[in-house]
Design a protein around this motif. Structure first.
Motif, PDB file in Angstrom:
ATOM      1  N   ALA A 141       0.704  -1.417  -0.071  1.00 60.78           N
ATOM      2  CA  ALA A 141      -0.279  -0.027   0.432  1.00 60.78           C
ATOM      3  C   ALA A 141       0.607   1.373   0.189  1.00 60.78           C
ATOM      4  CB  ALA A 141      -0.745   0.042   1.178  1.00 60.78           C
ATOM      5  N   ALA A 142       2.540   1.382   1.035  1.00 65.76           N
ATOM      6  CA  ALA A 142       2.662   2.313   1.119  1.00 65.76           C
ATOM      7  C   ALA A 142       3.235   3.063  -0.813  1.00 65.76           C
ATOM      8  CB  ALA A 142       3.917   2.060   1.518  1.00 65.76           C
ATOM      9  N   GLN A 143       4.078   1.640  -1.287  1.00 60.65           N
ATOM     10  CA  GLN A 143       4.520   1.867  -3.046  1.00 60.65           C
ATOM     11  C   GLN A 143       3.522   2.688  -3.823  1.00 60.65           C
ATOM     12  OE1 GLN A 143       7.724   0.976  -3.425  1.00 60.65           O
ATOM     13  NE2 GLN A 143       7.141   1.588  -5.538  1.00 60.65           N
ATOM     14  N   ARG A 144       1.997   1.598  -3.426  1.00 60.91           N
ATOM     15  CA  ARG A 144       0.599   2.466  -4.456  1.00 60.91           C
ATOM     16  C   ARG A 144       0.856   4.043  -4.390  1.00 60.91           C
ATOM     17  NH1 ARG A 144      -1.512  -2.880  -2.347  1.00 60.91           N
ATOM     18  NH2 ARG A 144      -2.922  -1.921  -1.180  1.00 60.91           N
ATOM     19  N   ALA A 145       0.905   4.585  -2.997  1.00 61.50           N
ATOM     20  CA  ALA A 145       0.387   6.078  -2.454  1.00 61.50           C
ATOM     21  C   ALA A 145       1.986   6.642  -3.298  1.00 61.50           C
ATOM     22  CB  ALA A 145       0.566   5.577  -1.054  1.00 61.50           C
ATOM     23  N   SER A 146       3.142   5.464  -2.991  1.00 60.03           N
ATOM     24  CA  SER A 146       4.064   6.594  -3.462  1.00 60.03           C
ATOM     25  C   SER A 146       4.133   6.873  -4.473  1.00 60.03           C
ATOM     26  CB  SER A 146       5.295   5.635  -3.079  1.00 60.03           C
ATOM     27  OG  SER A 146       6.238   6.519  -3.440  1.00 60.03           O
ATOM     28  N   VAL A 147       3.909   5.361  -5.657  1.00 60.75           N
ATOM     29  CA  VAL A 147       3.723   5.730  -7.015  1.00 60.75           C
ATOM     30  C   VAL A 147       2.406   6.945  -7.842  1.00 60.75           C
ATOM     31  CG1 VAL A 147       2.545   4.424  -8.651  1.00 60.75           C
ATOM     32  CG2 VAL A 147       4.309   3.559  -7.439  1.00 60.75           C
ATOM     33  N   GLN A 148       1.935   7.313  -7.067  1.00 58.30           N
ATOM     34  CA  GLN A 148       0.376   7.925  -7.019  1.00 58.30           C
ATOM     35  C   GLN A 148       0.976   9.038  -6.834  1.00 58.30           C
ATOM     36  OE1 GLN A 148      -2.476   7.295  -8.587  1.00 58.30           O
ATOM     37  NE2 GLN A 148      -1.741   5.581  -8.635  1.00 58.30           N
ATOM     38  N   ALA A 149       1.648   9.587  -5.436  1.00 58.14           N
ATOM     39  CA  ALA A 149       1.859  10.916  -5.675  1.00 58.14           C
ATOM     40  C   ALA A 149       2.964  11.091  -6.091  1.00 58.14           C
ATOM     41  CB  ALA A 149       2.621  10.956  -4.197  1.00 58.14           C
ATOM     42  N   ARG A 150       3.951  10.505  -6.950  1.00 60.00           N
ATOM     43  CA  ARG A 150       4.483  10.596  -7.910  1.00 60.00           C
ATOM     44  C   ARG A 150       4.240  11.364  -8.755  1.00 60.00           C
ATOM     45  NH1 ARG A 150       8.010   6.103  -6.810  1.00 60.00           N
ATOM     46  NH2 ARG A 150       9.303   7.269  -5.557  1.00 60.00           N
ATOM     47  N   LYS A 151       2.875  10.304  -9.899  1.00 59.06           N
ATOM     48  CA  LYS A 151       1.982  10.662 -10.630  1.00 59.06           C
ATOM     49  C   LYS A 151       1.558  12.422 -10.320  1.00 59.06           C
ATOM     50  CE  LYS A 151       1.054   6.443 -13.036  1.00 59.06           C
ATOM     51  NZ  LYS A 151       0.263   5.289 -12.420  1.00 59.06           N
TER      52      LYS A 151
ATOM     53  N   GLN B 237       2.564  15.417 -12.875  1.00 62.21           N
ATOM     54  CA  GLN B 237       0.343  16.094 -13.423  1.00 62.21           C
ATOM     55  C   GLN B 237       0.835  17.446 -13.322  1.00 62.21           C
ATOM     56  OE1 GLN B 237      -2.906  13.991 -12.110  1.00 62.21           O
ATOM     57  NE2 GLN B 237      -2.252  12.328 -13.929  1.00 62.21           N
ATOM     58  N   SER B 238       0.705  17.748 -11.878  1.00 62.77           N
ATOM     59  CA  SER B 238       0.588  19.156 -11.599  1.00 62.77           C
ATOM     60  C   SER B 238       1.768  20.284 -11.536  1.00 62.77           C
ATOM     61  CB  SER B 238       0.981  19.402  -9.750  1.00 62.77           C
ATOM     62  OG  SER B 238       0.309  18.835  -9.059  1.00 62.77           O
ATOM     63  N   ARG B 239       3.285  19.357 -12.044  1.00 60.84           N
ATOM     64  CA  ARG B 239       4.438  20.275 -12.374  1.00 60.84           C
ATOM     65  C   ARG B 239       4.080  20.677 -14.297  1.00 60.84           C
ATOM     66  NH1 ARG B 239       8.708  16.406 -12.543  1.00 60.84           N
ATOM     67  NH2 ARG B 239       8.740  17.504 -10.556  1.00 60.84           N
ATOM     68  N   ASP B 240       3.282  19.514 -14.918  1.00 64.81           N
ATOM     69  CA  ASP B 240       2.921  19.829 -15.894  1.00 64.81           C
ATOM     70  C   ASP B 240       2.129  21.114 -16.176  1.00 64.81           C
ATOM     71  OD1 ASP B 240       5.142  18.098 -16.586  1.00 64.81           O
ATOM     72  OD2 ASP B 240       3.592  16.689 -17.455  1.00 64.81           O
ATOM     73  N   ARG B 241       0.844  20.896 -15.040  1.00 68.61           N
ATOM     74  CA  ARG B 241       0.044  21.620 -15.651  1.00 68.61           C
ATOM     75  C   ARG B 241       0.834  23.156 -15.248  1.00 68.61           C
ATOM     76  NH1 ARG B 241      -4.427  18.650 -12.872  1.00 68.61           N
ATOM     77  NH2 ARG B 241      -3.231  19.611 -10.736  1.00 68.61           N
TER      78      ARG B 241
END
Length: 106
Positions: A37-47, A51-55
């Motif tokens: 779950a922590a790994q999935r949360a880390s991947v989602q946070a990076r995504k 996305q925020s950086r691109d916007r």
């Protein structure tokens, strides 16, 4: 005394086996799922960060184009109307100096 029950070594071995089995079960039921779950949360946070950086980069590019267009329009107007530009600058200077003078009296 009779030693009809299990020996001390047998009891130690059984307790050690129980402790090892308990650790394995805790690892399988709690630690590994939490790590997943922590790994999935880390991947989602990076995504989300990407996305925020691109916007933000897109918005910055739009703002830069808008500012450049405004600068170009202003310099074109000033070149076409130099006396009016000097008059506006003098008027703005007088207005600002009056405001500063009034605010310093208080």
């Amino acid at each position: 005394m009779s030693t009809s029950g299990p020996s001390v070594d047998t009891l130690k071995r059984d307790v050690r086996t129980l402790a090892d089995d308990t650790m394995k079960m805790a690892q399988n039921r709690f630690v590994e799922p939490a790590m997943d779950a922590a790994q999935r949360a880390s991947v989602q946070a990076r995504k989300a960060l990407e996305q925020s950086r691109d916007r933000m980069n897109q918005q910055l590019a739009v703002a830069e184009r808008y500012a450049a267009r405004g600068y170009d329009q202003t310099t074109t107007w000033i070149s076409a109307n130099p006396l009016a530009a000097v008059g506006i600058a003098v008027g703005a200077g007088l207005l600002l100096s009056s405001i500063f003078r009034l605010s310093s009296r208080r």
